[in-house]
Design a protein around this motif. Sequence first.
Motif, short mmCIF file in Angstrom:
data_model
loop_
_atom_site.label_atom_id
_atom_site.label_comp_id
_atom_site.label_asym_id
_atom_site.label_seq_id
_atom_site.Cartn_x
_atom_site.Cartn_y
_atom_site.Cartn_z
N GLN A 7 0.85 -1.16 0.20
CA GLN A 7 0.06 -0.04 -0.03
C GLN A 7 1.32 1.31 0.07
OE1 GLN A 7 -3.53 -0.27 -0.51
NE2 GLN A 7 -2.60 -2.02 -1.18
N GLY A 8 2.50 1.42 -0.35
CA GLY A 8 3.03 2.49 -0.26
C GLY A 8 2.45 3.19 -2.17
N ARG A 9 3.55 4.38 -1.56
CA ARG A 9 3.70 4.58 -2.63
C ARG A 9 4.98 5.16 -3.46
NH1 ARG A 9 -1.14 7.83 -3.91
NH2 ARG A 9 -2.94 7.14 -2.56
N ASN A 10 6.01 3.94 -3.05
CA ASN A 10 7.13 4.36 -3.16
C ASN A 10 7.53 3.56 -4.30
OD1 ASN A 10 10.29 4.76 -3.67
ND2 ASN A 10 10.72 3.29 -2.02
N LEU A 11 6.85 3.83 -6.07
CA LEU A 11 6.61 3.38 -7.08
C LEU A 11 8.24 4.04 -7.81
CD1 LEU A 11 3.48 2.12 -7.36
CD2 LEU A 11 4.82 0.69 -6.50
N GLY A 12 8.41 3.46 -9.17
CA GLY A 12 9.27 3.74 -9.50
C GLY A 12 8.60 3.69 -11.04
N ARG A 13 9.14 3.88 -12.21
CA ARG A 13 8.22 4.02 -13.24
C ARG A 13 9.35 3.35 -14.14
NH1 ARG A 13 4.16 7.22 -17.26
NH2 ARG A 13 3.89 5.59 -18.76
N ILE A 14 9.45 2.31 -14.73
CA ILE A 14 10.57 1.35 -15.56
C ILE A 14 9.75 1.38 -16.37
CG2 ILE A 14 11.26 0.11 -13.30
CD1 ILE A 14 10.23 -2.40 -14.24
N GLY A 15 8.69 0.74 -17.49
CA GLY A 15 8.49 1.66 -18.72
C GLY A 15 6.99 2.05 -18.96
N ASN A 16 6.58 1.40 -20.82
CA ASN A 16 5.06 2.73 -20.26
C ASN A 16 4.63 1.36 -19.69
OD1 ASN A 16 3.62 3.62 -21.86
ND2 ASN A 16 3.21 2.31 -23.62
N GLU A 17 3.84 1.76 -18.90
CA GLU A 17 2.45 1.59 -17.55
C GLU A 17 3.34 0.48 -17.08
OE1 GLU A 17 -0.49 2.07 -17.80
OE2 GLU A 17 -0.01 3.53 -18.99
N GLN A 18 4.62 0.50 -16.80
CA GLN A 18 5.56 -0.94 -15.83
C GLN A 18 6.01 0.28 -14.27
OE1 GLN A 18 8.12 -2.55 -19.32
NE2 GLN A 18 7.02 -4.43 -18.75
N TYR A 19 6.18 -0.97 -14.04
CA TYR A 19 6.27 0.03 -12.28
C TYR A 19 7.09 -0.82 -11.45
CZ TYR A 19 3.23 3.78 -14.14
OH TYR A 19 2.34 4.04 -14.89
N TYR A 20 7.62 0.15 -11.04
CA TYR A 20 8.53 -1.27 -9.37
C TYR A 20 8.34 -0.85 -8.46
CZ TYR A 20 13.08 -3.15 -7.78
OH TYR A 20 13.62 -4.56 -6.97
N CYS A 21 8.23 -1.42 -7.73
CA CYS A 21 7.89 -1.38 -5.79
C CYS A 21 8.91 -0.69 -5.31
CB CYS A 21 7.09 -1.77 -5.16
SG CYS A 21 6.51 -1.19 -3.21
N TRP A 22 10.14 0.35 -4.77
CA TRP A 22 11.17 0.08 -4.11
C TRP A 22 10.90 -0.54 -2.24
CZ3 TRP A 22 15.73 0.18 -6.41
CH2 TRP A 22 15.10 1.36 -7.55
N THR A 23 9.69 -0.85 -2.19
CA THR A 23 9.78 -1.52 -0.37
C THR A 23 9.25 -2.42 -0.99
OG1 THR A 23 8.55 0.62 -0.15
CG2 THR A 23 8.24 -1.46 1.53
N CYS A 24 8.48 -3.14 -0.97
CA CYS A 24 8.63 -4.90 -1.57
C CYS A 24 8.73 -5.36 -2.46
CB CYS A 24 7.31 -5.26 -1.52
SG CYS A 24 6.01 -4.37 -2.32
N TYR A 25 9.49 -4.33 -3.80
CA TYR A 25 10.43 -5.05 -4.73
C TYR A 25 10.13 -6.20 -5.49
CZ TYR A 25 13.76 -4.15 -1.42
OH TYR A 25 14.92 -3.40 -0.45
N LEU A 26 8.40 -5.84 -6.15
CA LEU A 26 7.06 -5.97 -7.20
C LEU A 26 7.16 -5.61 -8.55
CD1 LEU A 26 4.55 -7.41 -4.64
CD2 LEU A 26 6.53 -8.87 -5.25
N GLU A 27 7.36 -6.01 -9.46
CA GLU A 27 7.26 -5.17 -11.03
C GLU A 27 5.46 -4.68 -10.88
OE1 GLU A 27 7.68 -6.11 -14.99
OE2 GLU A 27 9.72 -5.91 -14.18
#
Length: 58
Positions: A7-27
């Motif tokens: 439920q965190g907002r620590n997401l990074g964008r890695i591509g078009n409509e692709q994100y990475y959660c830096w807290t739980c390490y999910l794509e």
Amino acid sequence: MKCPNCQGRNLGRIGNEQYYCWTCYLELSIEDGKMNINQIEEDGSLSSLNDIFYQSGS
């Protein structure tokens, strides 16, 4: 947008409509309006976690 796992907002964008959660390490990726959730394995491959987050109705 929030991570469906932590439920965190620590997401990074890695591509078009692709994100990475830096807290739980999910794509996270969005295809056809549905979010796909993947775990990144040690060899760099992706393992789907959709079955954990999305229960079927049957």
